[in-house]
Design a protein around this motif. Structure first.
Motif, PDB file in Angstrom:
ATOM      1  N   THR A   1      13.234  45.232  29.949  1.00  0.00           N
ATOM      2  CA  THR A   1      13.791  45.998  30.990  1.00  0.00           C
ATOM      3  C   THR A   1      15.163  45.907  30.865  1.00  0.00           C
ATOM      4  O   THR A   1      15.837  44.842  31.192  1.00  0.00           O
ATOM      5  CB  THR A   1      13.172  45.855  32.389  1.00  0.00           C
ATOM      6  N   VAL A   2      16.213  47.358  31.799  1.00  0.00           N
ATOM      7  CA  VAL A   2      17.289  47.978  31.515  1.00  0.00           C
ATOM      8  C   VAL A   2      17.249  48.308  32.880  1.00  0.00           C
ATOM      9  O   VAL A   2      16.865  48.619  33.863  1.00  0.00           O
ATOM     10  CB  VAL A   2      17.282  48.096  30.120  1.00  0.00           C
ATOM     11  N   ASN A   3      18.684  47.507  33.533  1.00  0.00           N
ATOM     12  CA  ASN A   3      19.658  48.393  34.425  1.00  0.00           C
ATOM     13  C   ASN A   3      19.934  49.381  34.415  1.00  0.00           C
ATOM     14  O   ASN A   3      20.071  49.944  33.519  1.00  0.00           O
ATOM     15  CB  ASN A   3      20.329  47.127  35.550  1.00  0.00           C
ATOM     16  N   ASP A   4      20.489  50.094  35.756  1.00  0.00           N
ATOM     17  CA  ASP A   4      21.441  51.459  35.490  1.00  0.00           C
ATOM     18  C   ASP A   4      22.647  50.768  34.598  1.00  0.00           C
ATOM     19  O   ASP A   4      23.050  52.273  34.119  1.00  0.00           O
ATOM     20  CB  ASP A   4      22.062  51.752  36.734  1.00  0.00           C
ATOM     21  N   GLU A   5      23.711  50.079  34.246  1.00  0.00           N
ATOM     22  CA  GLU A   5      24.304  49.840  33.154  1.00  0.00           C
ATOM     23  C   GLU A   5      23.873  49.622  31.928  1.00  0.00           C
ATOM     24  O   GLU A   5      24.554  49.608  31.165  1.00  0.00           O
ATOM     25  CB  GLU A   5      25.276  48.572  33.668  1.00  0.00           C
TER      26      GLU A   5
ATOM     27  N   PHE B   1      19.339  44.324  18.732  1.00  0.00           N
ATOM     28  CA  PHE B   1      18.325  44.951  20.242  1.00  0.00           C
ATOM     29  C   PHE B   1      19.696  44.613  20.927  1.00  0.00           C
ATOM     30  O   PHE B   1      19.378  46.393  21.625  1.00  0.00           O
ATOM     31  CB  PHE B   1      17.600  44.080  20.669  1.00  0.00           C
ATOM     32  N   LEU B   2      20.468  43.809  21.384  1.00  0.00           N
ATOM     33  CA  LEU B   2      21.242  43.654  22.465  1.00  0.00           C
ATOM     34  C   LEU B   2      22.650  45.054  22.401  1.00  0.00           C
ATOM     35  O   LEU B   2      22.493  45.656  23.324  1.00  0.00           O
ATOM     36  CB  LEU B   2      21.983  42.495  22.741  1.00  0.00           C
ATOM     37  N   SER B   3      22.718  44.541  20.646  1.00  0.00           N
ATOM     38  CA  SER B   3      24.115  46.012  20.821  1.00  0.00           C
ATOM     39  C   SER B   3      23.138  47.653  20.627  1.00  0.00           C
ATOM     40  O   SER B   3      23.870  48.892  21.145  1.00  0.00           O
ATOM     41  CB  SER B   3      24.301  45.675  19.798  1.00  0.00           C
ATOM     42  N   GLU B   4      22.505  47.430  20.132  1.00  0.00           N
ATOM     43  CA  GLU B   4      21.643  49.033  20.419  1.00  0.00           C
ATOM     44  C   GLU B   4      21.186  49.320  21.195  1.00  0.00           C
ATOM     45  O   GLU B   4      20.660  50.473  21.643  1.00  0.00           O
ATOM     46  CB  GLU B   4      20.482  48.898  18.823  1.00  0.00           C
ATOM     47  N   LEU B   5      21.314  48.557  22.401  1.00  0.00           N
ATOM     48  CA  LEU B   5      20.618  48.929  24.549  1.00  0.00           C
ATOM     49  C   LEU B   5      21.906  50.121  24.383  1.00  0.00           C
ATOM     50  O   LEU B   5      21.402  51.176  25.680  1.00  0.00           O
ATOM     51  CB  LEU B   5      20.872  47.610  25.181  1.00  0.00           C
ATOM     52  N   ASP B   6      23.009  49.941  23.675  1.00  0.00           N
ATOM     53  CA  ASP B   6      24.407  50.827  23.980  1.00  0.00           C
ATOM     54  C   ASP B   6      24.895  50.885  23.438  1.00  0.00           C
ATOM     55  O   ASP B   6      25.516  50.453  22.577  1.00  0.00           O
ATOM     56  CB  ASP B   6      24.895  49.981  25.604  1.00  0.00           C
ATOM     57  N   MET B   7      24.897  52.324  21.972  1.00  0.00           N
ATOM     58  CA  MET B   7      25.604  52.499  20.803  1.00  0.00           C
ATOM     59  C   MET B   7      27.628  52.513  21.333  1.00  0.00           C
ATOM     60  O   MET B   7      27.650  52.719  20.628  1.00  0.00           O
ATOM     61  CB  MET B   7      25.463  54.131  20.334  1.00  0.00           C
ATOM     62  N   ALA B   8      27.581  52.677  22.764  1.00  0.00           N
ATOM     63  CA  ALA B   8      28.776  53.231  22.847  1.00  0.00           C
ATOM     64  C   ALA B   8      29.807  51.943  22.180  1.00  0.00           C
ATOM     65  O   ALA B   8      29.424  50.233  22.063  1.00  0.00           O
ATOM     66  CB  ALA B   8      29.153  53.506  24.376  1.00  0.00           C
ATOM     67  N   ASP B   9      31.272  52.225  22.108  1.00  0.00           N
ATOM     68  CA  ASP B   9      32.431  50.889  22.417  1.00  0.00           C
ATOM     69  C   ASP B   9      32.456  50.229  23.314  1.00  0.00           C
ATOM     70  O   ASP B   9      33.436  49.890  23.386  1.00  0.00           O
ATOM     71  CB  ASP B   9      33.769  51.248  21.643  1.00  0.00           C
ATOM     72  N   ASN B  10      31.200  49.076  23.349  1.00  0.00           N
ATOM     73  CA  ASN B  10      31.652  48.211  24.524  1.00  0.00           C
ATOM     74  C   ASN B  10      30.985  46.977  25.246  1.00  0.00           C
ATOM     75  O   ASN B  10      30.343  46.595  25.388  1.00  0.00           O
ATOM     76  CB  ASN B  10      31.704  49.400  25.944  1.00  0.00           C
ATOM     77  N   GLN B  11      30.657  46.248  23.450  1.00  0.00           N
ATOM     78  CA  GLN B  11      29.931  45.669  22.434  1.00  0.00           C
ATOM     79  C   GLN B  11      29.989  44.004  23.651  1.00  0.00           C
ATOM     80  O   GLN B  11      29.506  43.398  24.056  1.00  0.00           O
ATOM     81  CB  GLN B  11      29.961  45.170  21.776  1.00  0.00           C
ATOM     82  N   LEU B  12      31.716  44.264  23.475  1.00  0.00           N
ATOM     83  CA  LEU B  12      32.264  42.721  24.366  1.00  0.00           C
ATOM     84  C   LEU B  12      31.784  42.991  25.723  1.00  0.00           C
ATOM     85  O   LEU B  12      32.084  42.156  26.081  1.00  0.00           O
ATOM     86  CB  LEU B  12      34.006  42.783  23.496  1.00  0.00           C
ATOM     87  N   GLU B  13      32.380  43.598  26.553  1.00  0.00           N
ATOM     88  CA  GLU B  13      32.137  43.443  27.669  1.00  0.00           C
ATOM     89  C   GLU B  13      30.399  43.534  28.378  1.00  0.00           C
ATOM     90  O   GLU B  13      30.352  42.461  29.367  1.00  0.00           O
ATOM     91  CB  GLU B  13      32.513  44.719  29.084  1.00  0.00           C
ATOM     92  N   ARG B  14      29.332  43.906  27.444  1.00  0.00           N
ATOM     93  CA  ARG B  14      28.330  43.692  27.904  1.00  0.00           C
ATOM     94  C   ARG B  14      28.552  42.446  27.642  1.00  0.00           C
ATOM     95  O   ARG B  14      27.562  41.908  28.193  1.00  0.00           O
ATOM     96  CB  ARG B  14      27.400  44.582  26.318  1.00  0.00           C
ATOM     97  N   ARG B  15      28.769  41.422  26.209  1.00  0.00           N
ATOM     98  CA  ARG B  15      28.099  40.118  25.980  1.00  0.00           C
ATOM     99  C   ARG B  15      28.401  39.264  27.386  1.00  0.00           C
ATOM    100  O   ARG B  15      28.155  38.436  27.337  1.00  0.00           O
ATOM    101  CB  ARG B  15      28.664  40.028  25.089  1.00  0.00           C
ATOM    102  N   LEU B  16      29.641  39.690  27.413  1.00  0.00           N
ATOM    103  CA  LEU B  16      30.737  39.034  28.816  1.00  0.00           C
ATOM    104  C   LEU B  16      29.712  39.073  29.901  1.00  0.00           C
ATOM    105  O   LEU B  16      29.779  37.924  30.805  1.00  0.00           O
ATOM    106  CB  LEU B  16      31.868  39.036  28.692  1.00  0.00           C
ATOM    107  N   LYS B  17      29.577  40.600  30.153  1.00  0.00           N
ATOM    108  CA  LYS B  17      28.488  40.069  31.486  1.00  0.00           C
ATOM    109  C   LYS B  17      26.985  39.426  31.670  1.00  0.00           C
ATOM    110  O   LYS B  17      26.836  38.713  32.613  1.00  0.00           O
ATOM    111  CB  LYS B  17      28.229  41.831  32.387  1.00  0.00           C
ATOM    112  N   LEU B  18      26.757  39.291  30.226  1.00  0.00           N
ATOM    113  CA  LEU B  18      25.378  38.694  30.244  1.00  0.00           C
ATOM    114  C   LEU B  18      25.371  37.024  29.908  1.00  0.00           C
ATOM    115  O   LEU B  18      24.393  36.417  29.967  1.00  0.00           O
ATOM    116  CB  LEU B  18      24.838  38.947  28.753  1.00  0.00           C
ATOM    117  N   LEU B  19      27.040  36.366  29.332  1.00  0.00           N
ATOM    118  CA  LEU B  19      27.144  35.465  29.670  1.00  0.00           C
ATOM    119  C   LEU B  19      27.419  34.435  30.123  1.00  0.00           C
ATOM    120  O   LEU B  19      28.006  34.301  31.283  1.00  0.00           O
ATOM    121  CB  LEU B  19      27.811  34.885  28.130  1.00  0.00           C
TER     122      LEU B  19
END
Length: 600
Positions: A367-371, A443-461
């Motif tokens: 399940t994913v949120n608005d981000e 899977f985590l990367s493919e949830l958003d294919m945009a170039d913000n992979q680093l920010e996504r990981r940092l928000k979750l870690l």
């Protein structure tokens, strides 16, 4: 002085015994560095020897599970520090001065202008009983942690002088005519056209014994054989369909969710040196590139009164040489002939009769949120256990412990469905984590294919250690972090960032925290090696089965990475106060996931 360190009283030469096999991971160098640090001498001054299989003397001698340094660093350093203390005490007694006023360095114990060599003191020191032993504090290290220390066998490797198992001399060379399909057993042979070779029927095939490799291979080609049983119609596509059908139900995420399926192929180990072993019937001596000499010795002692297992340098292993099949073949043939026999596996043998990384199917839901960030996840896995440890890897709970290394703040579970393996399976670098972490990170990367992979990981870690490795990788990566993946295991952490540059080069930065990096250049080599394994797998190497046999038979149809496939690699070895961690398998899952996403 002790099982790990001895000193020649006449020459003063210090010999270090390395208790576990070196399969290319550099354990000989790391152990030498530990001893050199505590004895206050140079690595180059030491003589390095490999211990035979002797668990009563050395304890566990298995070189696997990325825990060699975790197991060895304290006993080896303590052994060397004990020797240093005894030498100092022996010198102090001679001079009749307090031991605290003496110091050891460069092969001598010194007091003012007086000095005595380690060799002069060795016999006296060996008779003393040590008091409390103090290890050299990390802040005073000169050898350990020094990135300039090169491998002790580096020159011998690059000049071709280092002897491997395949170089061991023998009276006879043997190759084996192996099953033409999976699980077939031999029933008979016709050796009418065989010349200058003896045929011996084994449980799994027919051995051709000759005076040299060429003659043995020629004889194998001329031998006609018959077989029965097994699975002559086995097909890996059918195996995959069965695993897909067996996926556990798992749990349905609350609300709308995203779902993806990942398939992890079977893989062969393909070490540069295929399996080979030599055995002598005289008191049963074995020379082999085994990852577990203590286990081989225990196995053989059930049938033989006197056993010696001598580990040779291995030209790669990656879990394959934890198996003992090739060793037992040599022992059986030596016993049959009464002579020294070397069993050679060709690349074809190795590729088609390996113990493969299991095939697996992964269904990841979230399940994913608005981000676009996951707030709930469920990971279902359908796979096979490992043939060599069925009683362990057939247990879904143990499999979860081995594979579930999720470092992010997302609630969820991993579920395993274990089916009987239709082919021999075995340990392959990073084992089940290599597959499960790949699926989770992809899977985590493919949830958003945009170039913000680093920010996504940092928000979750929320794992601070993993987060620091990711921040260190980001700081060192001068470019666009198009693909990001993290992993924690073996008491260590790693983060990998990858990108495809404008000139279409692949660029990878990996930051690794293994606690104190005892051998920093060795750390870099291990991470680079894991990344190259990931490059190969992402390129598409895989093992498939058709009409009962493995299709792939050489590097021609199993295209492992070549020199030209090497990306630009930057490895950051982080300073860390954490305990010594494991490394050999650590970087592969994250590297594979980052490169896999980059290749989409």
């Amino acid at each position: 002085m002790n099982p790990f360190v001895r000193i020649d009283p006449e020459s003063g030469r210090i010999t270090v015994t390395v208790p576990v096999p070196d399969t290319g991971q550099g354990v000989r160098t790391a152990v030498a560095m530990m001893v050199a640090e505590e004895l206050k001498v140079s690595v180059e001054s030491l003589t390095i020897e490999q211990a035979e299989g002797d668990p009563d003397t050395y304890g566990e001698q298995i070189s696997a599970n990325s825990n060699t340094m975790q197991r060895l660093h304290e006993p080896i350093r303590t052994a060397a520090a004990t020797v240093r203390q005894l030498l100092v005490e022996a010198a102090a007694q001679r001079w009749r001065v307090p031991a605290a006023d003496c110091r050891a360095s460069d092969g001598f114990v010194r007091h003012g202008d007086d000095r005595l060599s380690y060799g002069e003191l060795a016999e006296e020191a060996a008779k003393l009983t040590p008091s409390d032993v103090v290890l050299t504090p990390r802040g005073e290290w000169h050898v350990l942690g020094n990135p300039q220390i090169k491998r002790v066998d580096q020159d011998a490797i690059v000049t071709g002088k280092l002897a491997y198992a395949i170089d061991q001399p023998a009276d006879l060379v043997a190759v084996v005519a192996r099953p033409p399909w999976i699980g077939a057993t031999p029933t008979g042979f016709d050796d009418t056209d065989v010349r200058n070779a003896e045929v011996v029927q084994l449980d799994n095939g027919f051995a051709l014994l000759a005076r040299d490799t060429h003659t043995a291979l020629k004889a194998r080609k001329a031998l006609r054989t018959t077989w029965q049983g097994g699975s002559p119609h086995a097909d890996s596509d059918e195996w995959l369909a069965a695993l897909e059908a067996a996926l556990p139900e798992g749990k349905t995420p609350p609300g709308d969710y995203v779902e993806k399926i990942y398939v992890m192929p079977m893989l062969a180990h393909v070490p540069m040196e295929p399996p080979t072993a030599t055995a002598s019937d005289t008191e049963v001596t074995v020379w082999a590139p085994t990852q577990a000499p203590d286990q081989v010795r225990k196995l053989l002692e059930a049938d033989f009164a006197k056993v010696r297992v001598i580990p040779t340098r291995a030209g790669g292993a990656f879990g394959r040489k934890f198996e003992v099949d090739f060793v037992l073949e040599a022992v059986q043939l030596a016993r049959h002939t009464g002579r020294t026999v070397k069993v050679l596996w060709t690349r074809d043998d190795d590729m088609r009769h390996d113990s493969y990384r299991p095939l697996s199917v992964h269904r990841v839901r979230a399940t994913v949120n608005d981000e676009g960030l996951p707030t709930w996840r469920d990971h279902a896995v359908s796979t096979w256990p490992l043939s060599s440890v069925l009683e362990v890897t057939s247990n879904p709970q143990i499999m979860q412990m081995m594979a579930n290394k999720y470092p992010y703040d997302v609630e969820g579970e991993v579920h395993f469905a274990i089916s009987p393996p239709p082919i021999r399976t075995g340990f392959w670098r990073s084992v089940y984590a290599g597959q499960s972490v790949y699926a989770e990170e992809m899977f985590l990367s493919e949830l958003d294919m945009a170039d913000n992979q680093l920010e996504r990981r940092l928000k979750l870690l929320t794992d601070r250690r993993v987060r620091k490795t990711l921040e260190a990788a980001a700081e060192a990566h001068h470019g666009e972090p198009q693909a990001v993946a993290c992993h924690r295991d073996y008491g260590s952490a790693v983060a990998v960032i990858a990108e495809t540059t404008r000139d279409r080069r692949t660029k990878i930065t990996a930051a690794v925290d293994v606690g104190p990096a005892l051998h920093p250049s060795g750390v870099r080599q291990q991470v680079e090696g894991a990344i190259m394994d990931a490059v190969s797998v992402v390129k598409g190497v895989r093992i498939t089965v058709k009409q009962g046999k493995v299709v792939q038979k050489s590097f021609g149809d199993y295209p492992w990475a070549r020199i030209g496939d090497t990306p630009e690699i930057n490895v950051v070895v982080m300073a860390s106060d954490a305990p010594v961690g494991g490394l050999g398998e650590l970087a592969y899952p994250a590297a594979a996931a980052a490169l896999g996403f980059l290749s989409l």
